[in-house]
Scaffold this active site. Structure first.
Site, PDB file in Angstrom:
ATOM      1  N   ASN A 106      -7.425  -4.639  -9.180  1.00 36.79           N
ATOM      2  CA  ASN A 106      -7.001  -3.742 -10.256  1.00 36.79           C
ATOM      3  C   ASN A 106      -5.510  -3.891 -10.530  1.00 36.79           C
ATOM      4  O   ASN A 106      -5.062  -3.854 -11.680  1.00 36.79           O
ATOM      5  CB  ASN A 106      -7.327  -2.291  -9.889  1.00 36.79           C
ATOM      6  CG  ASN A 106      -8.811  -2.017  -9.886  1.00 36.79           C
ATOM      7  OD1 ASN A 106      -9.530  -2.426 -10.783  1.00 36.79           O
ATOM      8  ND2 ASN A 106      -9.286  -1.328  -8.858  1.00 36.79           N
TER       9      ASN A 106
ATOM     10  N   CYS B 298     -11.473   0.079  -6.606  1.00 36.35           N
ATOM     11  CA  CYS B 298     -10.903  -0.979  -5.775  1.00 36.35           C
ATOM     12  C   CYS B 298     -11.538  -2.284  -6.227  1.00 36.35           C
ATOM     13  O   CYS B 298     -12.730  -2.512  -5.997  1.00 36.35           O
ATOM     14  CB  CYS B 298     -11.171  -0.722  -4.293  1.00 36.35           C
ATOM     15  SG  CYS B 298     -10.518  -2.027  -3.212  1.00 36.35           S
ATOM     16  N   GLY B 299     -10.745  -3.123  -6.884  1.00 33.98           N
ATOM     17  CA  GLY B 299     -11.283  -4.346  -7.461  1.00 33.98           C
ATOM     18  C   GLY B 299     -11.784  -5.327  -6.425  1.00 33.98           C
ATOM     19  O   GLY B 299     -12.859  -5.921  -6.588  1.00 33.98           O
TER      20      GLY B 299
ATOM     21  N   GLU C 250      -9.982   2.896   0.763  1.00 37.19           N
ATOM     22  CA  GLU C 250      -9.151   1.710   0.700  1.00 37.19           C
ATOM     23  C   GLU C 250      -8.184   1.656   1.875  1.00 37.19           C
ATOM     24  O   GLU C 250      -7.489   2.631   2.165  1.00 37.19           O
ATOM     25  CB  GLU C 250      -8.375   1.701  -0.616  1.00 37.19           C
ATOM     26  CG  GLU C 250      -7.796   0.365  -0.988  1.00 37.19           C
ATOM     27  CD  GLU C 250      -7.351   0.328  -2.441  1.00 37.19           C
ATOM     28  OE1 GLU C 250      -7.121  -0.781  -2.925  1.00 37.19           O
ATOM     29  OE2 GLU C 250      -7.227   1.397  -3.086  1.00 37.19           O
TER      30      GLU C 250
ATOM     31  N   ASN D   4       0.821  -1.202   0.000  1.00 43.16           N
ATOM     32  CA  ASN D   4       0.000   0.000   0.000  1.00 43.16           C
ATOM     33  C   ASN D   4       0.860   1.260   0.000  1.00 43.16           C
ATOM     34  O   ASN D   4       2.061   1.218   0.273  1.00 43.16           O
ATOM     35  CB  ASN D   4      -0.911   0.018   1.232  1.00 43.16           C
ATOM     36  CG  ASN D   4      -1.988  -1.040   1.183  1.00 43.16           C
ATOM     37  OD1 ASN D   4      -2.593  -1.264   0.143  1.00 43.16           O
ATOM     38  ND2 ASN D   4      -2.233  -1.693   2.305  1.00 43.16           N
TER      39      ASN D   4
ATOM     40  N   CYS E 113      -5.409  -7.076  -4.430  1.00 46.97           N
ATOM     41  CA  CYS E 113      -5.632  -5.870  -5.231  1.00 46.97           C
ATOM     42  C   CYS E 113      -6.018  -6.311  -6.634  1.00 46.97           C
ATOM     43  O   CYS E 113      -5.157  -6.627  -7.455  1.00 46.97           O
ATOM     44  CB  CYS E 113      -4.393  -4.980  -5.258  1.00 46.97           C
ATOM     45  SG  CYS E 113      -4.614  -3.486  -6.267  1.00 46.97           S
TER      46      CYS E 113
ATOM     47  N   ASN F  96      -8.849  -9.976   1.873  1.00 51.49           N
ATOM     48  CA  ASN F  96      -8.693  -8.783   2.701  1.00 51.49           C
ATOM     49  C   ASN F  96     -10.075  -8.377   3.206  1.00 51.49           C
ATOM     50  O   ASN F  96     -11.090  -8.711   2.602  1.00 51.49           O
ATOM     51  CB  ASN F  96      -8.015  -7.644   1.930  1.00 51.49           C
ATOM     52  CG  ASN F  96      -8.711  -7.322   0.616  1.00 51.49           C
ATOM     53  OD1 ASN F  96      -9.599  -8.045   0.161  1.00 51.49           O
ATOM     54  ND2 ASN F  96      -8.319  -6.235  -0.016  1.00 51.49           N
TER      55      ASN F  96
END
EC number: 5.1.1.7
Length: 293
Positions: free
Chosen positions: A78, A224-225, A215, A67, A76, A163
């Site tokens: 994306n 945010c995928g 996020e 991050n 993640c 997550n």
């Protein structure tokens, strides 16, 4: 200065990504290097996707996700699309299998340039998310923002896509809520021992959602995928939608399919901005090329 590593500055629907090529190296991207890159407007990112040599048989690479605050992320979506776009351009292959801290993910680039990522199976158990308190039904937990008799946000669905995610359902415009104010407070709420991604979502139809996300470790983001996946499965799980939905985010739209085998498939674009080299220890960097790939 250590030997510089190659990187590509990219985005997935505006979610700012750095894909760092750490193959053949023993070092890692240090938190202070990530923070330095994130503080530079030219290289500001939400996540670094660090491509390492494979550790697990049957996978092409190990992907470490970092991050913008230097912390390690489990997922993640994306960013995974950005990794696939770069590796597909490099190898000419469309399909890949990666190891991440959250498990093994597979992905494929389609002929139209869109990329699908198998984000794995969602988890809904309170210990799996995790939550600090026991909840038998995580479709709706006791959590609110604002006065008890008139909360601004309340009763989120919670889920893990590797997550932790909390999705607050609203009937009006998700953009009308001060997520920049509520996001940090909810991300760090004691109910989430590992912090959480915070999403405000609206059901537009049985096939469509609109949402925005604070996020974890990055703040407000254009996309945010993993949050889109968590919102989609939570919408289906609570009877708000079917198992396939279009998810509208500030940066664009993703298609999310929660398959009958419980795997969640996310499909969307990835865009290259420029390439450069950087020092994984310090974050010092230099530009090489730019333009659309």
């Amino acid at each position: 200065m250590a030997e510089l590593a190659q990187f590509a500055k990219m985005n997935g629907l505006g979610n700012a990504i750095i894909v760092a090529d750490m193959r053949g190296r023993a070092d890692r991207v240090r938190p202070e290097a990530a923070q330095r890159l994130a503080s530079d407007p030219a290289t500001h990112f939400d996540q670094i996707m660090a491509i390492h040599d494979p550790r697990l048989e049957g996978t092409e690479n190990y992907i470490e996700i970092i991050n913008s605050d230097g912390s390690v992320a489990q997922a993640c979506g994306n960013g995974m699309r950005c990794v696939v776009q770069r590796l597909a351009a490099e190898t000419g292959r469309p399909s890949f299998t990666f190891e991440t801290i959250a498990g093994v993910l597979s992905a494929e680039e389609h002929a139209n340039g869109l990329i699908s990522v198998d984000m794995g199976k969602p988890r809904f158990g309170w210990q799996d998310i995790p939550l600090a308190e026991e909840f038998h039904d995580t479709r709706k937990i006791e959590l609110q923002v604002g006065p008890i008799d008139k909360p601004v946000l309340h009763s989120p669905s919670v889920a893990s896509m590797g997550n932790p995610h909390a999705i607050f359902w609203v009937e009006d415009d998700p953009y009308s809520y001060d997520l920049e104010r509520f996001g940090p407070m909810l991300e760090n709420h004691p109910i989430f021992p590992e912090r959480a991604n915070i999403t405000i979502a609206r059901v537009d139809s049985p096939e469509e959602l609109t949402m925005r996300t604070w996020e974890r470790g990055a703040g407000l983001t254009l996309a945010c995928g993993s949050a889109a996946c968590a919102a989609a499965v939570s919408a289906a799980r609570t009877g708000r939608t079917g198992r396939g939905v279009k998810v509208n985010l500030p940066g664009g739209s993703l298609e999310i399919l929660w398959r009958d085998d419980d795997h969640v498939i996310m499909t969307g674009p990835a865009e290259w901005e420029f390439s450069g080299r950087f020092d994984p220890a310090t974050g010092a960097w230099e530009r090489e090329t730019e333009g659309a790939a």
